[in-house]
Design an enzyme around this catalytic site. Structure first.
Site, PDB file in Angstrom:
ATOM      1  N   HIS A  59       0.828  -1.212   0.000  1.00  0.00           N
ATOM      2  CA  HIS A  59       0.000   0.000   0.000  1.00  0.00           C
ATOM      3  C   HIS A  59       0.857   1.255   0.000  1.00  0.00           C
ATOM      4  CE1 HIS A  59      -3.222  -2.760   0.828  1.00  0.00           C
ATOM      5  NE2 HIS A  59      -2.687  -3.124   1.985  1.00  0.00           N
ATOM      6  N   HIS A  72      -7.207  -4.601  -0.807  1.00  0.00           N
ATOM      7  CA  HIS A  72      -6.557  -5.875  -1.117  1.00  0.00           C
ATOM      8  C   HIS A  72      -7.293  -6.585  -2.240  1.00  0.00           C
ATOM      9  CE1 HIS A  72      -6.259  -4.992   3.239  1.00  0.00           C
ATOM     10  NE2 HIS A  72      -4.978  -5.172   2.994  1.00  0.00           N
TER      11      HIS A  72
END
Lengths: 355, 355
Positions: B57, B219
């Site tokens: 991320h 995700h």
């Protein structure tokens, strides 16, 4: 084509409208002709720094308009040179009387249109100078360019010369510094994927599932070779060594002297052991910053092994090719003057520190 | 799988090595267990702010370590929760005696492991508090989460609470502010493409050439619906209205009180006309900033039409999903306290201003 866009003909206009809405404290946008300019322009007594080029490389150039960097940026259509009237109108809008420096990436269309804009500005009595950025060691002459292409060094020169103008350098001093900084910078890029220009609607080239393009330009121009994808360390070392071992590079550029275009022979001297550099690892757009750090890790090792000391770095997507996956490396020799202006405050949407 | 990586098991380690090499003035990296921490930690008298979560991320969280934001960040494997010993060792490394605040995104693994780390730190005599970030209005309960997922608001809370800690807030005040800022923030995301976790080597889901995933998690967790790709304006309006029209949201969270875990019922109040907000338009990784500006343009219109005033914005790739194409929108209600800390100086690799 999967993009967050509306009608294709409106892509650039709507992006500029978004920038204007988001950053009204820093910049404004003029439409028809299109240019982005500092909200507080013209800045009294300051040389105005203007760049431009095809859209699709954001944040460059519009995202670098603001205190300590560009006074204006002129976006063309995606991957298409802006027209002379854009630079001419931008020059009139931001010239404080101290003159205008055009920073021009070396693509044939950009060079011609910025020259025409300089003639128009000069005819209007605006002191003007054009400095060419040509730093890509991958190829000499390519699809859109005679000589080396202008790539990553552009971002660094815009920052450095923008700070110098802010500090009170006059037009000649800004031009001298831009010429020097360009001669100190060398770059190389690679791609893992293509990208799609909205107006075309399909990828501008094809790459196999296990292929990469080594030495690619920022418009997807072919590079040195298409090769099998290898580990990041190997790619990074190959690119870093192309840059570090690049020989002296001499070419002829056209610059204004006493209002006349003259041909000048300029030489970029090669790197040598003991040089300090600013290292710039850039995403072509689709490559995440995490992968850039893996590249930087190896780049730092290769530089150290070759006696090159990295004293500053910039890591992220700054001169992109839409959503292309890939990256470029730029090394720029850093003397005291360049470091002073690199470290100076900057406040733009794309680059900000110290303020 | 086309990525700039070397051996798959080394991906996170080598990225961390790159960060350490690039940003030694700001941060250091500890290996085994892995955590990124401020170069000047522990900062005397200051509450330490720690976050963490799966890698992939970036720049969140490691890129937000530095003055005015995080004291430490604990990266797990890609899209995998960090282990309790990472947070525990990080807490010991950065605790100045003023205590540690864990900012925890609401994923089951993260929540459990941060709770365990808090128990370990508390047993060591470190004052500690866990605050949950759960701001994703797309779905209630999903693949990895009971309740709303923690997404874009995390970045804003880290900035705001980091500045408050810098300004001298004590642990309870930091926790209160984090709880409030989370309750003020709402987000939603969408994807144009999947992404590839290195260890898996293939895309984590498939999308048709004309499809998008609406309401996706960071995700790649399924969203509200898979739908035909529509123009950016339509997507933006749908997402903005999901956020603006979201009702009051009540859930039970576990927090420490006098050393005991207690269940607390918390309610996020909905937005209302007249609210000022920070607007955050985030790239999932593969979407270039130019497209984010097209989104911001429409978001500003929708907010204005609904009586919501955008007073600050953040536009770029800050909480990404590797190279996924797509974006998320976060609105966070901004009162004077929040704006004061939003505007405060920050110096991290991923977010910097004022210094």
């Amino acid at each position: 084509m999967k993009k967050l866009i509306n009608a294709v003909p409106d892509v650039v206009k709507e992006q500029l409208e978004g920038m204007a809405a988001a950053h009204s404290d820093v910049l404004k946008v003029h439409f028809e002709p299109d240019f982005v300019y500092r909200a507080d322009a013209p800045v009294a007594g300051k040389v105005a720094i203007i760049s431009g080029g095809g859209s699709g490389h954001e944040p460059m150039h519009g995202g670098f308009v603001g205190m300590g960097m560009l006074d204006a940026a002129c976006p063309g259509a995606v991957f298409t040179s802006p027209t002379p009237d854009q630079m001419y109108e931008a020059a009139k809008a931001v010239n404080s009387g101290a003159g205008v420096l055009f920073l021009v990436k070396n693509y044939t269309g950009d060079v011609l249109n910025f020259e025409m804009a300089a003639d128009m500005a000069a005819a209007e009595g605006i002191p003007v100078q054009n400095i060419l950025i040509d730093d890509d060691v991958a190829v000499k002459d390519s699809l859109y360019t005679a000589g080396r292409r202008g790539v990553g060094t552009t971002v660094l020169v815009e920052k450095i010369v923008g700070a110098a103008a802010e500090a009170g350098y006059n037009l000649e001093q800004c031009a001298d510094l831009a010429r020097k900084a360009n001669s100190y910078g060398r770059s190389m890029g690679m791609a893992l994927s293509s990208c799609t220009v909205p107006a075309a609607g399909k990828p501008i080239f094809e790459l196999g599932e296990d292929e990469m393009e080594f030495g690619i330009g920022i418009h997807g121009e072919p590079g040195q070779k298409r090769m099998k994808l290898v580990p990041a360390d190997e790619i990074t070392e190959m690119m870093a060594l192309e840059i570090i071992n690049d020989k002296a590079y001499t070419r002829t550029v056209r610059e204004l002297e006493d209002g006349q275009w003259v041909d000048k022979s300029l030489t970029d001297e090669p790197f040598k052991r003991g040089d300090k550099v600013i290292a710039f690892v850039n995403s072509m757009g689709g490559t995440p910053v995490s992968e850039l750090y893996a590249v930087y890790r190896k780049l730092a090792q290769v530089c150290a092994d070759n006696g090159i000391e990295i004293v500053r770095n910039l890591i992220g997507p700054y001169i992109t090719s839409l959503e292309m996956a890939g990256m470029s490396i730029t090394l720029l020799k850093a003397d005291d003057e360049i470091l002073r202006f690199w470290d100076a405050p900057v406040k733009t949407p794309g680059l900000r520190w110290g303020i």
